[in-house]
Design a protein around this motif. Structure first.
Motif, PDB file in Angstrom:
ATOM      1  N   LEU A   1      27.385   4.650  -2.321  1.00 31.94           N
ATOM      2  CA  LEU A   1      27.466   3.594  -3.326  1.00 31.94           C
ATOM      3  C   LEU A   1      28.009   2.334  -2.670  1.00 31.94           C
ATOM      4  O   LEU A   1      28.921   2.379  -1.851  1.00 31.94           O
ATOM      5  CB  LEU A   1      28.375   4.030  -4.476  1.00 31.94           C
ATOM      6  CG  LEU A   1      27.855   5.173  -5.353  1.00 31.94           C
ATOM      7  CD1 LEU A   1      28.904   5.564  -6.376  1.00 31.94           C
ATOM      8  CD2 LEU A   1      26.560   4.786  -6.052  1.00 31.94           C
ATOM      9  N   ARG A   2      27.434   1.191  -3.047  1.00 36.06           N
ATOM     10  CA  ARG A   2      27.839  -0.083  -2.460  1.00 36.06           C
ATOM     11  C   ARG A   2      28.924  -0.729  -3.303  1.00 36.06           C
ATOM     12  O   ARG A   2      28.761  -0.900  -4.519  1.00 36.06           O
ATOM     13  CB  ARG A   2      26.632  -1.024  -2.353  1.00 36.06           C
ATOM     14  CG  ARG A   2      25.607  -0.596  -1.311  1.00 36.06           C
ATOM     15  CD  ARG A   2      24.444  -1.580  -1.248  1.00 36.06           C
ATOM     16  NE  ARG A   2      23.706  -1.598  -2.500  1.00 36.06           N
ATOM     17  CZ  ARG A   2      22.723  -0.770  -2.793  1.00 36.06           C
ATOM     18  NH1 ARG A   2      22.351   0.159  -1.933  1.00 36.06           N
ATOM     19  NH2 ARG A   2      22.102  -0.850  -3.946  1.00 36.06           N
ATOM     20  N   VAL A   3      30.007  -1.113  -2.665  1.00 34.58           N
ATOM     21  CA  VAL A   3      31.114  -1.805  -3.326  1.00 34.58           C
ATOM     22  C   VAL A   3      31.252  -3.195  -2.716  1.00 34.58           C
ATOM     23  O   VAL A   3      31.298  -3.339  -1.495  1.00 34.58           O
ATOM     24  CB  VAL A   3      32.445  -1.033  -3.174  1.00 34.58           C
ATOM     25  CG1 VAL A   3      33.608  -1.847  -3.723  1.00 34.58           C
ATOM     26  CG2 VAL A   3      32.354   0.310  -3.877  1.00 34.58           C
ATOM     27  N   MET A   4      31.316  -4.193  -3.567  1.00 28.69           N
ATOM     28  CA  MET A   4      31.570  -5.564  -3.123  1.00 28.69           C
ATOM     29  C   MET A   4      33.026  -5.885  -3.420  1.00 28.69           C
ATOM     30  O   MET A   4      33.475  -5.812  -4.559  1.00 28.69           O
ATOM     31  CB  MET A   4      30.648  -6.533  -3.874  1.00 28.69           C
ATOM     32  CG  MET A   4      30.901  -7.993  -3.579  1.00 28.69           C
ATOM     33  SD  MET A   4      29.660  -9.008  -4.425  1.00 28.69           S
ATOM     34  CE  MET A   4      30.552 -10.560  -4.557  1.00 28.69           C
ATOM     35  N   LEU A   5      33.787  -6.204  -2.371  1.00 29.94           N
ATOM     36  CA  LEU A   5      35.212  -6.491  -2.484  1.00 29.94           C
ATOM     37  C   LEU A   5      35.439  -7.978  -2.212  1.00 29.94           C
ATOM     38  O   LEU A   5      35.156  -8.456  -1.109  1.00 29.94           O
ATOM     39  CB  LEU A   5      35.994  -5.643  -1.480  1.00 29.94           C
ATOM     40  CG  LEU A   5      37.461  -5.991  -1.258  1.00 29.94           C
ATOM     41  CD1 LEU A   5      38.273  -5.811  -2.532  1.00 29.94           C
ATOM     42  CD2 LEU A   5      38.042  -5.152  -0.118  1.00 29.94           C
ATOM     43  N   VAL A   6      35.943  -8.694  -3.213  1.00 30.85           N
ATOM     44  CA  VAL A   6      36.225 -10.122  -3.070  1.00 30.85           C
ATOM     45  C   VAL A   6      37.737 -10.300  -3.129  1.00 30.85           C
ATOM     46  O   VAL A   6      38.352 -10.171  -4.189  1.00 30.85           O
ATOM     47  CB  VAL A   6      35.538 -10.954  -4.177  1.00 30.85           C
ATOM     48  CG1 VAL A   6      35.735 -12.450  -3.912  1.00 30.85           C
ATOM     49  CG2 VAL A   6      34.059 -10.616  -4.257  1.00 30.85           C
TER      50      VAL A   6
ATOM     51  N   ASP B   1      26.930  -1.672  -6.373  1.00 30.48           N
ATOM     52  CA  ASP B   1      27.051  -0.726  -7.491  1.00 30.48           C
ATOM     53  C   ASP B   1      28.345  -0.943  -8.257  1.00 30.48           C
ATOM     54  O   ASP B   1      28.467  -0.495  -9.402  1.00 30.48           O
ATOM     55  CB  ASP B   1      27.013   0.709  -6.955  1.00 30.48           C
ATOM     56  CG  ASP B   1      25.684   1.040  -6.305  1.00 30.48           C
ATOM     57  OD1 ASP B   1      24.658   1.019  -7.009  1.00 30.48           O
ATOM     58  OD2 ASP B   1      25.665   1.293  -5.085  1.00 30.48           O
ATOM     59  N   LEU B   2      29.300  -1.625  -7.634  1.00 32.82           N
ATOM     60  CA  LEU B   2      30.584  -1.914  -8.270  1.00 32.82           C
ATOM     61  C   LEU B   2      31.221  -3.087  -7.535  1.00 32.82           C
ATOM     62  O   LEU B   2      31.053  -3.230  -6.331  1.00 32.82           O
ATOM     63  CB  LEU B   2      31.492  -0.686  -8.231  1.00 32.82           C
ATOM     64  CG  LEU B   2      32.850  -0.789  -8.929  1.00 32.82           C
ATOM     65  CD1 LEU B   2      33.207   0.532  -9.621  1.00 32.82           C
ATOM     66  CD2 LEU B   2      33.957  -1.144  -7.916  1.00 32.82           C
ATOM     67  N   VAL B   3      31.968  -3.922  -8.296  1.00 28.71           N
ATOM     68  CA  VAL B   3      32.630  -5.089  -7.715  1.00 28.71           C
ATOM     69  C   VAL B   3      34.128  -5.004  -7.963  1.00 28.71           C
ATOM     70  O   VAL B   3      34.569  -4.684  -9.074  1.00 28.71           O
ATOM     71  CB  VAL B   3      32.088  -6.401  -8.321  1.00 28.71           C
ATOM     72  CG1 VAL B   3      32.874  -7.605  -7.803  1.00 28.71           C
ATOM     73  CG2 VAL B   3      30.604  -6.560  -8.002  1.00 28.71           C
ATOM     74  N   LEU B   4      34.918  -5.277  -6.914  1.00 26.58           N
ATOM     75  CA  LEU B   4      36.366  -5.443  -7.018  1.00 26.58           C
ATOM     76  C   LEU B   4      36.656  -6.916  -6.792  1.00 26.58           C
ATOM     77  O   LEU B   4      36.318  -7.463  -5.744  1.00 26.58           O
ATOM     78  CB  LEU B   4      37.093  -4.593  -5.976  1.00 26.58           C
ATOM     79  CG  LEU B   4      36.862  -3.077  -6.061  1.00 26.58           C
ATOM     80  CD1 LEU B   4      37.546  -2.371  -4.897  1.00 26.58           C
ATOM     81  CD2 LEU B   4      37.348  -2.525  -7.381  1.00 26.58           C
TER      82      LEU B   4
END
Length: 230
Positions: free
Chosen positions: A3-8, A49-52
């Motif tokens: 799963l792809r996580v985008m962390l900003v 798939d999800l963003v932090l």
């Protein structure tokens, strides 16, 4: 597929800590340190798939990314912020955030809330294996500790990350490609000599007889397997 996580997150140390913790859990993590980098990832990278999302970024408010995501797609989004005012939490939750974590928070709580947010979208995940015991060997990924006969072993960061990837799939074959991608990055998928070198180093430290391994097993032409825990 991971799963792809985008962390900003603009804090370099926290960004690195979260990225490494999520990678150990098997997530494919893309990071951004600013609002502009976050917008660029959404425009040019594979959809996450999800963003932090942190709020106070050097070039603007992270809330702008939340608004864009809610216009374009229903990606689960968790706010991670030092701001703890109830008014801000309520406003962002009403604006479409799935959850709001106030810094500092534990990695285990973050992972649990991520699983909940994904589950609400119909994506079911399980907590990754973080502890492994087999005879003389004990690996505790959360504590970042590897011991043999009760004595702590010193591993290099790459050795530890390679062992951690095998621990997460203990008893199962992990392909050369998967190991190279998860430990070194997708641009290293043809560098199988890296695996041979580091697997040799790990066996020298973990196996009673490195030439006849009982823990770090080779699956010829396919990959490697860590013996099932017992």
């Amino acid at each position: 597929m991971s799963l792809r996580v985008m962390l900003v997150e603009d804090d370099r140390e926290l960004r690195r800590t979260l990225r490494d913790a999520l990678a150990l859990e098997g997530y494919d993590v893309q990071t951004a340190a600013s609002l502009a980098e976050g917008h660029a990832l959404l425009s040019h990278a594979e959809p996450p798939d999800l963003v932090l999302l942190d709020l106070g970024l050097p070039d603007g408010e992270g809330e702008e990314l939340l608004q864009r995501l809610r216009r374009e797609r229903g990606t689960p989004l968790l706010v991670i912020s030092a701001r703890e005012q109830d008014g801000a939490k309520v406003r962002l939750l009403d604006a479409g955030a799935d959850d709001y974590l106030v810094k500092p928070f534990s990695i285990s709580e973050l992972l649990a809330r991520m699983r909940v947010a994904l589950r609400h979208r119909g994506v079911h995940t399980r907590a990754a294996v973080t502890r492994y015991e087999n005879g003389r060997l004990c690996v505790d990924l959360e504590a970042h500790r590897v011991s043999l006969d009760g004595t702590a072993l010193r591993l290099t960061p790459t050795e530890f990350n390679l062992l951690a990837r095998l621990v997460r799939s203990a008893g199962q074959v992990v392909t050369h490609r998967a190991l190279l991608t998860d430990v070194w990055g997708p641009e290293f998928t043809e560098h199988t000599h890296y695996l041979r070198l580091y697997m040799g180093q790990l066996r020298a430290k973990l196996e009673a007889e490195p030439a006849d391994p009982k823990l770090l097993l080779t699956e010829p032409g396919v990959g490697y397997r860590l013996a099932e825990p017992r």
